[in-house]
Scaffold this motif. Sequence first.
Motif, short mmCIF file in Angstrom:
data_model
loop_
_atom_site.label_atom_id
_atom_site.label_comp_id
_atom_site.label_asym_id
_atom_site.label_seq_id
_atom_site.Cartn_x
_atom_site.Cartn_y
_atom_site.Cartn_z
N ILE A 191 -5.05 100.50 98.82
CA ILE A 191 -4.11 99.70 99.57
C ILE A 191 -4.88 98.63 100.32
O ILE A 191 -6.07 98.79 100.61
N VAL A 192 -4.22 97.53 100.63
CA VAL A 192 -4.85 96.44 101.35
C VAL A 192 -4.62 96.64 102.84
O VAL A 192 -3.51 96.97 103.27
N ALA A 193 -5.67 96.47 103.62
CA ALA A 193 -5.58 96.59 105.07
C ALA A 193 -6.42 95.48 105.70
O ALA A 193 -7.33 94.93 105.06
N PHE A 194 -6.10 95.16 106.93
CA PHE A 194 -6.88 94.21 107.70
C PHE A 194 -7.42 94.95 108.90
O PHE A 194 -6.74 95.81 109.46
N ALA A 195 -8.65 94.62 109.31
CA ALA A 195 -9.26 95.35 110.42
C ALA A 195 -10.10 94.44 111.29
O ALA A 195 -10.62 93.42 110.83
N VAL A 196 -10.21 94.85 112.56
CA VAL A 196 -11.10 94.20 113.51
C VAL A 196 -11.95 95.31 114.12
O VAL A 196 -11.42 96.30 114.62
N GLN A 206 -4.06 89.39 115.49
CA GLN A 206 -4.73 88.20 116.02
C GLN A 206 -4.92 88.25 117.53
O GLN A 206 -5.94 87.80 118.04
N GLY A 207 -3.98 88.81 118.26
CA GLY A 207 -4.13 88.94 119.71
C GLY A 207 -5.31 89.81 120.08
O GLY A 207 -6.11 89.47 120.96
N PHE A 208 -5.44 90.95 119.40
CA PHE A 208 -6.57 91.84 119.67
C PHE A 208 -7.89 91.16 119.33
O PHE A 208 -8.86 91.25 120.09
N ALA A 209 -7.92 90.46 118.20
CA ALA A 209 -9.16 89.78 117.78
C ALA A 209 -9.56 88.71 118.80
O ALA A 209 -10.73 88.59 119.16
N GLY A 210 -8.59 87.94 119.30
CA GLY A 210 -8.89 86.91 120.29
C GLY A 210 -9.39 87.51 121.59
O GLY A 210 -10.38 87.03 122.16
N ASP A 211 -8.73 88.57 122.07
CA ASP A 211 -9.18 89.25 123.29
C ASP A 211 -10.57 89.83 123.12
O ASP A 211 -11.40 89.80 124.03
#
Length: 129
Positions: free
Chosen positions: A29-34, A110-115
């Motif tokens: 499955i495709v996922a995005f992570a920070v 995106q909010g978590f990545a920016g913070d």
Amino acid sequence: MRTSITIGCLIALQMGVFVLPYAMADEDIVAFAVVSEPPKDKTRVAAKVAIDGTVTDLKLLASDQIVSNLIWKKLEICHAMKLEGQKSPDGFRVTSVRVIDGAMLPMILQGFAGDCLLKKALEVAPLVD
């Protein structure tokens, strides 16, 4: 009556009509992570992971092939990634990884990545000098 149901099930199984849960577990499955914490153990990296619009805290579980990947060797806090793999009770088993720009993350991350980047700039970067 019972015999006809059993024969019907056997025919359906032979035709491949039923989808069994164990067969689905093998699909990536495709996922995005920070990356949410500085990685200490490169085989188990803490991250915020978005799968199908839901964000969870998971450990990214890397195989020897992934750990030897240059991207994984240079992994730091706040790095954004597009992953392929399987979700398991222990975390997310990574089979493919790509580093991406934070703007390419789903909006939910995106909010978590920016913070994270702001926090890194204010807390971690001054210690480098």
